[in-house]
Design a protein around this motif. Structure first.
Motif, PDB file in Angstrom:
ATOM      1  N   MET A 150      23.692  58.264 -35.954  1.00 30.90           N
ATOM      2  CA  MET A 150      24.347  57.173 -35.555  1.00 30.90           C
ATOM      3  C   MET A 150      24.200  57.391 -34.500  1.00 30.90           C
ATOM      4  O   MET A 150      24.282  58.598 -33.530  1.00 30.90           O
ATOM      5  N   ILE A 151      24.414  56.616 -33.089  1.00 31.89           N
ATOM      6  CA  ILE A 151      23.986  56.215 -31.896  1.00 31.89           C
ATOM      7  C   ILE A 151      24.621  54.882 -30.754  1.00 31.89           C
ATOM      8  O   ILE A 151      24.940  53.832 -31.731  1.00 31.89           O
ATOM      9  N   ALA A 152      25.667  55.273 -30.146  1.00 32.93           N
ATOM     10  CA  ALA A 152      26.231  54.891 -29.603  1.00 32.93           C
ATOM     11  C   ALA A 152      25.512  53.610 -27.924  1.00 32.93           C
ATOM     12  O   ALA A 152      24.618  54.789 -27.390  1.00 32.93           O
ATOM     13  N   MET A 153      25.826  53.163 -27.301  1.00 28.53           N
ATOM     14  CA  MET A 153      25.433  52.388 -26.227  1.00 28.53           C
ATOM     15  C   MET A 153      26.365  51.027 -25.859  1.00 28.53           C
ATOM     16  O   MET A 153      27.005  50.826 -26.781  1.00 28.53           O
ATOM     17  N   GLN A 154      26.612  51.332 -24.459  1.00 25.38           N
ATOM     18  CA  GLN A 154      27.444  50.639 -23.741  1.00 25.38           C
ATOM     19  C   GLN A 154      26.804  49.838 -22.755  1.00 25.38           C
ATOM     20  O   GLN A 154      26.782  51.091 -21.501  1.00 25.38           O
ATOM     21  N   TYR A 155      26.684  48.977 -21.634  1.00 25.06           N
ATOM     22  CA  TYR A 155      26.766  48.737 -19.833  1.00 25.06           C
ATOM     23  C   TYR A 155      27.913  48.727 -19.843  1.00 25.06           C
ATOM     24  O   TYR A 155      28.943  47.119 -20.452  1.00 25.06           O
ATOM     25  N   LYS A 156      27.911  48.662 -18.450  1.00 28.25           N
ATOM     26  CA  LYS A 156      29.645  49.067 -18.559  1.00 28.25           C
ATOM     27  C   LYS A 156      28.723  47.631 -16.302  1.00 28.25           C
ATOM     28  O   LYS A 156      28.452  47.969 -15.510  1.00 28.25           O
ATOM     29  N   ILE A 157      29.177  46.219 -17.039  1.00 26.82           N
ATOM     30  CA  ILE A 157      29.049  45.403 -15.458  1.00 26.82           C
ATOM     31  C   ILE A 157      30.508  45.251 -14.411  1.00 26.82           C
ATOM     32  O   ILE A 157      31.045  44.358 -15.038  1.00 26.82           O
ATOM     33  N   LYS A 158      29.674  45.912 -13.626  1.00 23.91           N
ATOM     34  CA  LYS A 158      31.268  45.441 -12.867  1.00 23.91           C
ATOM     35  C   LYS A 158      31.165  44.098 -12.150  1.00 23.91           C
ATOM     36  O   LYS A 158      30.120  43.900 -11.449  1.00 23.91           O
ATOM     37  N   LEU A 159      31.911  42.997 -12.051  1.00 22.88           N
ATOM     38  CA  LEU A 159      31.542  42.006 -11.206  1.00 22.88           C
ATOM     39  C   LEU A 159      32.764  41.636 -10.215  1.00 22.88           C
ATOM     40  O   LEU A 159      33.796  42.992 -10.245  1.00 22.88           O
ATOM     41  N   PRO A 160      32.862  40.687  -9.120  1.00 27.33           N
ATOM     42  CA  PRO A 160      33.551  40.474  -8.305  1.00 27.33           C
ATOM     43  C   PRO A 160      34.838  40.500  -8.684  1.00 27.33           C
ATOM     44  O   PRO A 160      34.935  39.634  -9.525  1.00 27.33           O
ATOM     45  N   SER A 184      36.252  37.766  -7.390  1.00 27.54           N
ATOM     46  CA  SER A 184      36.524  36.721  -7.788  1.00 27.54           C
ATOM     47  C   SER A 184      35.404  35.934  -8.350  1.00 27.54           C
ATOM     48  O   SER A 184      35.605  34.517  -8.992  1.00 27.54           O
ATOM     49  N   TYR A 185      35.250  37.130  -9.916  1.00 25.85           N
ATOM     50  CA  TYR A 185      34.792  36.580 -10.664  1.00 25.85           C
ATOM     51  C   TYR A 185      35.402  35.417 -11.126  1.00 25.85           C
ATOM     52  O   TYR A 185      36.579  35.915 -11.337  1.00 25.85           O
ATOM     53  N   ASP A 186      34.837  34.127 -11.763  1.00 25.84           N
ATOM     54  CA  ASP A 186      35.365  33.227 -12.830  1.00 25.84           C
ATOM     55  C   ASP A 186      35.215  33.869 -14.053  1.00 25.84           C
ATOM     56  O   ASP A 186      34.285  33.552 -15.102  1.00 25.84           O
ATOM     57  N   MET A 187      36.366  35.095 -15.017  1.00 25.65           N
ATOM     58  CA  MET A 187      35.839  35.327 -15.873  1.00 25.65           C
ATOM     59  C   MET A 187      36.193  34.929 -17.307  1.00 25.65           C
ATOM     60  O   MET A 187      35.359  35.154 -18.453  1.00 25.65           O
ATOM     61  N   ASN A 188      36.358  33.536 -17.037  1.00 25.01           N
ATOM     62  CA  ASN A 188      35.699  32.305 -17.591  1.00 25.01           C
ATOM     63  C   ASN A 188      34.601  32.372 -18.450  1.00 25.01           C
ATOM     64  O   ASN A 188      33.731  31.629 -19.597  1.00 25.01           O
ATOM     65  N   THR A 189      33.612  32.283 -17.385  1.00 21.24           N
ATOM     66  CA  THR A 189      32.002  32.196 -17.534  1.00 21.24           C
ATOM     67  C   THR A 189      32.172  33.725 -18.793  1.00 21.24           C
ATOM     68  O   THR A 189      31.051  33.220 -19.489  1.00 21.24           O
ATOM     69  N   ILE A 190      32.905  34.250 -18.722  1.00 14.30           N
ATOM     70  CA  ILE A 190      32.417  35.788 -19.748  1.00 14.30           C
ATOM     71  C   ILE A 190      32.606  35.003 -21.069  1.00 14.30           C
ATOM     72  O   ILE A 190      32.647  35.510 -22.362  1.00 14.30           O
ATOM     73  N   ARG A 191      33.681  34.369 -21.610  1.00 12.98           N
ATOM     74  CA  ARG A 191      34.953  34.457 -22.223  1.00 12.98           C
ATOM     75  C   ARG A 191      33.290  32.791 -23.675  1.00 12.98           C
ATOM     76  O   ARG A 191      33.716  32.680 -24.169  1.00 12.98           O
ATOM     77  N   HIS A 192      33.530  31.933 -22.082  1.00 15.30           N
ATOM     78  CA  HIS A 192      31.819  31.487 -22.493  1.00 15.30           C
ATOM     79  C   HIS A 192      31.277  31.785 -23.551  1.00 15.30           C
ATOM     80  O   HIS A 192      30.448  31.811 -24.206  1.00 15.30           O
ATOM     81  N   TYR A 199      18.549  41.885 -25.549  1.00 17.14           N
ATOM     82  CA  TYR A 199      18.839  43.041 -24.015  1.00 17.14           C
ATOM     83  C   TYR A 199      18.289  41.885 -22.750  1.00 17.14           C
ATOM     84  O   TYR A 199      18.949  42.256 -21.659  1.00 17.14           O
ATOM     85  N   ASP A 200      17.657  40.422 -23.104  1.00 13.55           N
ATOM     86  CA  ASP A 200      17.068  40.370 -21.936  1.00 13.55           C
ATOM     87  C   ASP A 200      17.345  39.238 -21.270  1.00 13.55           C
ATOM     88  O   ASP A 200      18.050  39.244 -20.367  1.00 13.55           O
ATOM     89  N   THR A 202      20.815  37.200 -16.592  1.00 15.87           N
ATOM     90  CA  THR A 202      21.750  37.427 -16.181  1.00 15.87           C
ATOM     91  C   THR A 202      22.787  38.069 -15.343  1.00 15.87           C
ATOM     92  O   THR A 202      23.783  37.936 -14.070  1.00 15.87           O
ATOM     93  N   PHE A 203      22.886  39.187 -15.281  1.00  9.68           N
ATOM     94  CA  PHE A 203      23.060  40.028 -14.820  1.00  9.68           C
ATOM     95  C   PHE A 203      22.208  41.243 -13.903  1.00  9.68           C
ATOM     96  O   PHE A 203      22.145  42.020 -13.194  1.00  9.68           O
TER      97      PHE A 203
END
Length: 174
Positions: free
Chosen positions: A1-11, A13-21, A77-78, A83-84
């Motif tokens: 097994m292998i795990a991966m994670q990318y942590k995208i820190k957002l401002p 003021s960022y509208d988190m509904n964008t992530i939800r959508h 991953y593209d 986007t980020f």
């Protein structure tokens, strides 16, 4: 097994509904992805707890590196790159994984990061908390950085979680 994670820190003021959508529109694309045990679409918002910030941090657990390689290098991953921008992908080795029958109902993930301190005799890592309400637990270590991360998954969040890093699970692909 292998795990991966990318942590995208957002401002802040960022509208988190964008992530939800984004997750609502695309989350199912990784359902049944080859060699994927699970992908938890994790999100935190600055007002969730004192430890929180606006962050999008998908967590993947792969059966092997083949599925991970396919995801990173065959165009999936593209979407993150477009986007980020360029993101560092944290890689780790799962040491302990217990996914219970109700894991697919997980709505929250608690994350605890710890250092692996230098010792003269290595011992197995263990969880620091004991939550009875968990739907799953995962412990991932990285000997390159001598750190490990504990994840506790929940269908409903227990009380007194104020000082932990808590993520909402927007979608869970399996």
């Amino acid at each position: 097994m292998i795990a991966m994670q990318y942590k995208i820190k957002l401002p802040d003021s960022y509208d988190m509904n964008t992530i939800r959508h984004r997750v609502s529109a695309n989350g199912e694309k990784t359902d049944g992805f080859p060699d994927l045990i699970f992908k938890a679409y994790l999100m935190s918002e600055k007002y969730d707890t004192p430890e929180s910030s606006n962050e999008y941090s998908p967590l993947y657990l792969w059966k092997n590196n083949e599925g991970m390689n396919r995801f990173i290098f065959n165009g999936y991953y593209d979407n993150i790159l477009k986007t980020f921008g360029w993101q560092k992908i944290n890689i780790g080795v799962p040491s302990l994984v217990e996914l219970y029958e109700n894991f697919s109902k997980s709505k929250f993930a608690l994350e605890i990061e710890k250092e692996i301190i230098e010792v003269s005799t290595m011992k197995s890592l263990s969880f620091s908390q004991n939550f009875k309400e968990c739907t799953g637990i995962v412990l991932i270590y990285n000997p390159d950085k001598w750190k490990y991360v504990e994840y506790y998954f929940f269908e409903t969040l227990p009380e007194n979680m104020l000082f932990f890093k808590i993520y909402k699970i927007l979608h869970l692909s399996m």
